[in-house]
Scaffold this motif. Structure first.
Motif, PDB file in Angstrom:
ATOM      1  N   SER A  69       7.701 -12.383 -34.745  1.00 30.51           N
ATOM      2  CA  SER A  69       7.236 -11.711 -33.543  1.00 30.51           C
ATOM      3  C   SER A  69       6.119 -10.718 -33.815  1.00 30.51           C
ATOM      4  N   THR A  70       5.565 -10.726 -35.028  1.00 36.55           N
ATOM      5  CA  THR A  70       4.536  -9.756 -35.403  1.00 36.55           C
ATOM      6  C   THR A  70       3.173 -10.423 -35.436  1.00 36.55           C
ATOM      7  N   VAL A  71       2.294  -9.987 -34.548  1.00 37.65           N
ATOM      8  CA  VAL A  71       0.921 -10.490 -34.560  1.00 37.65           C
ATOM      9  C   VAL A  71       0.098  -9.633 -35.506  1.00 37.65           C
ATOM     10  N   THR A  72      -0.959 -10.209 -36.065  1.00 34.37           N
ATOM     11  CA  THR A  72      -1.731  -9.564 -37.120  1.00 34.37           C
ATOM     12  C   THR A  72      -3.176  -9.368 -36.672  1.00 34.37           C
TER      13      THR A  72
ATOM     14  N   ASP B  99       4.670 -19.082 -38.179  1.00 35.96           N
ATOM     15  CA  ASP B  99       5.996 -18.634 -37.745  1.00 35.96           C
ATOM     16  C   ASP B  99       5.946 -18.050 -36.337  1.00 35.96           C
ATOM     17  N   VAL B 100       4.918 -17.250 -36.060  1.00 36.79           N
ATOM     18  CA  VAL B 100       4.786 -16.656 -34.732  1.00 36.79           C
ATOM     19  C   VAL B 100       4.480 -17.735 -33.699  1.00 36.79           C
TER      20      VAL B 100
ATOM     21  N   ALA C 207       8.534 -12.607 -29.573  1.00 39.10           N
ATOM     22  CA  ALA C 207       7.192 -13.168 -29.762  1.00 39.10           C
ATOM     23  C   ALA C 207       6.430 -13.176 -28.444  1.00 39.10           C
ATOM     24  N   ILE C 208       7.090 -13.529 -27.366  1.00 38.70           N
ATOM     25  CA  ILE C 208       6.448 -13.518 -26.055  1.00 38.70           C
ATOM     26  C   ILE C 208       6.032 -12.094 -25.681  1.00 38.70           C
ATOM     27  N   ALA C 209       6.889 -11.128 -26.001  1.00 36.84           N
ATOM     28  CA  ALA C 209       6.558  -9.732 -25.718  1.00 36.84           C
ATOM     29  C   ALA C 209       5.347  -9.277 -26.530  1.00 36.84           C
ATOM     30  N   ALA C 210       5.260  -9.726 -27.783  1.00 40.49           N
ATOM     31  CA  ALA C 210       4.107  -9.375 -28.611  1.00 40.49           C
ATOM     32  C   ALA C 210       2.824  -9.941 -28.012  1.00 40.49           C
ATOM     33  N   LEU C 211       2.891 -11.174 -27.499  1.00 38.42           N
ATOM     34  CA  LEU C 211       1.714 -11.761 -26.858  1.00 38.42           C
ATOM     35  C   LEU C 211       1.322 -10.983 -25.614  1.00 38.42           C
TER      36      LEU C 211
ATOM     37  N   LEU D 113      -7.406 -28.328 -30.046  1.00 38.21           N
ATOM     38  CA  LEU D 113      -7.762 -27.767 -28.750  1.00 38.21           C
ATOM     39  C   LEU D 113      -8.168 -26.303 -28.877  1.00 38.21           C
ATOM     40  N   SER D 114      -9.162 -25.898 -28.064  1.00 40.27           N
ATOM     41  CA  SER D 114      -9.455 -24.489 -27.804  1.00 40.27           C
ATOM     42  C   SER D 114      -9.290 -24.258 -26.312  1.00 40.27           C
ATOM     43  N   VAL D 115      -8.739 -23.116 -25.943  1.00 41.81           N
ATOM     44  CA  VAL D 115      -8.542 -22.779 -24.539  1.00 41.81           C
ATOM     45  C   VAL D 115      -9.293 -21.478 -24.263  1.00 41.81           C
ATOM     46  N   LEU D 116     -10.210 -21.511 -23.319  1.00 45.22           N
ATOM     47  CA  LEU D 116     -11.089 -20.375 -23.051  1.00 45.22           C
ATOM     48  C   LEU D 116     -10.767 -19.734 -21.710  1.00 45.22           C
ATOM     49  N   GLY D 117     -11.061 -18.444 -21.613  1.00 41.09           N
ATOM     50  CA  GLY D 117     -10.901 -17.751 -20.346  1.00 41.09           C
ATOM     51  C   GLY D 117      -9.454 -17.517 -19.970  1.00 41.09           C
ATOM     52  N   VAL D 118      -8.602 -17.254 -20.942  1.00 42.34           N
ATOM     53  CA  VAL D 118      -7.180 -17.087 -20.695  1.00 42.34           C
ATOM     54  C   VAL D 118      -6.898 -15.630 -20.337  1.00 42.34           C
ATOM     55  N   SER D 119      -6.151 -15.423 -19.264  1.00 45.29           N
ATOM     56  CA  SER D 119      -5.853 -14.079 -18.781  1.00 45.29           C
ATOM     57  C   SER D 119      -4.377 -13.979 -18.414  1.00 45.29           C
ATOM     58  N   GLY D 120      -3.698 -12.972 -18.939  1.00 42.57           N
ATOM     59  CA  GLY D 120      -2.301 -12.746 -18.601  1.00 42.57           C
ATOM     60  C   GLY D 120      -1.357 -13.297 -19.651  1.00 42.57           C
ATOM     61  N   ALA D 121      -0.182 -12.663 -19.750  1.00 46.02           N
ATOM     62  CA  ALA D 121       0.766 -13.000 -20.806  1.00 46.02           C
ATOM     63  C   ALA D 121       1.284 -14.426 -20.692  1.00 46.02           C
ATOM     64  N   ASP D 122       1.629 -14.865 -19.490  1.00 42.02           N
ATOM     65  CA  ASP D 122       2.166 -16.214 -19.320  1.00 42.02           C
ATOM     66  C   ASP D 122       1.128 -17.266 -19.687  1.00 42.02           C
TER      67      ASP D 122
END
Length: 276
Positions: A6-9, A46-47, A58-62, A93-102
């Motif tokens: 759950s740790t992002v770097t 792992d994350v 992990a979702i909370a970290a995102l 894949l690359s995903v661009l313009g992503v906004s919001g946790a979900d």
């Protein structure tokens, strides 16, 4: 700090290529040396797998990453990717313009899933790599580019020691995805322009008007399409960036993705030049 499910770097701390993949590690090296890289985070395999599994920490970290960075680009950073022997350009894949946790969690899952698709598996098999390698991910602030493209520090056709630059209006996906014929520039080390060739830049990829994955194709005004998108100042800046990369990476062969926004230049990706 890295470690755990759950740790992002922070990208600047993404040192271990075996954990974070070539893309993240090379961006981290650039940030530590002061190159103009948009801020972001590296997600270890792992994350990523914890996000795929819906692991709440992990979702909370995102969610924290989304709150901090705002609009982001989500890209693969597999362990074998962007190495001297294998670029994997376009395989994942690359995903661009992503906004919001979900939406961010969904984009991470989509990038992870792309590593299991036929195109990626075929590329892995061609290079004799293990199928279905674990996937790390880079989440980075999105640069809403005025102009973007790619820079090779060795001519990919002749092998000459010169900068070959391809660029177009808007986000660089129009260039790397082959959606336009970009402007082409040949520049000698030191910044002297050797050749420039006008492309057919009739469409651009820009941020859209709605939520979610915000990119869309738009038509470019014919007068603007027929105008060179890079001037001497931008070409000189790119030549300087290439020289800085020589120092950072201890090599002279670079495949660089770049963007200009509001007069500022950004390094989006760097990989060694490879024919694979």
């Amino acid at each position: 700090m890295s470690g755990g499910r759950s740790t992002v770097t922070p990208l600047a701390e993404a040192v271990d290529v075996d954990v974070f993949g070539g893309k993240a590690a090379q961006l981290g090296a650039a940030i530590r040396c002061g190159l103009p890289v948009p801020g972001g985070y590296a997600l270890s395999p792992d994350v990523v797998e914890a996000v795929v599994d819906g692991h709440p920490p992990a979702i909370a970290a995102l969610a924290g990453v989304s709150d901090e960075l705002g609009l982001v680009a989500v890209r693969s950073s597999a362990p074998d990717e962007d190495s001297a022997g294998a670029s994997f350009a376009g395989a994942y894949l690359s995903v661009l313009g992503v906004s919001g946790a979900d939406a961010l969690a969904g984009a991470v899952r989509d990038v992870h899933r792309s590593g299991q698709l036929a195109g990626a598996r075929s590329y892995q098999a061609t290079l004799g790599l293990e199928a279905g390698s674990r996937m790390a991910v880079v989440v980075q602030q999105l640069v809403d580019a005025d102009v973007a493209g790619v820079l090779f520090t060795r001519n990919p056709v002749t092998g000459a020691d010169e900068r070959v630059i391809e660029a177009s209006w808007g986000l660089g996906e129009a260039v790397v995805g082959g959606l336009v014929t970009p402007d082409m520039y040949r520049v000698a080390r030191g910044g002297t322009t050797l050749e420039r060739r006008l492309g057919d830049k009739d469409i651009a990829i820009r941020l859209g008007r709605g939520g979610g994955d915000l990119t869309e194709e738009i038509s470019v005004d014919p007068a603007r399409a027929g105008t060179y998108c890079l001037g001497e100042a931008e070409l000189a800046a790119l030549d300087g960036l290439a020289t800085q990369c020589d120092d950072v990476y201890g090599a002279h062969d670079h495949d660089i993705e770049f963007a200009f926004r509001g007069g500022g230049m950004f390094l989006l990706q760097r990989r060694p030049i490879t024919h694979a």
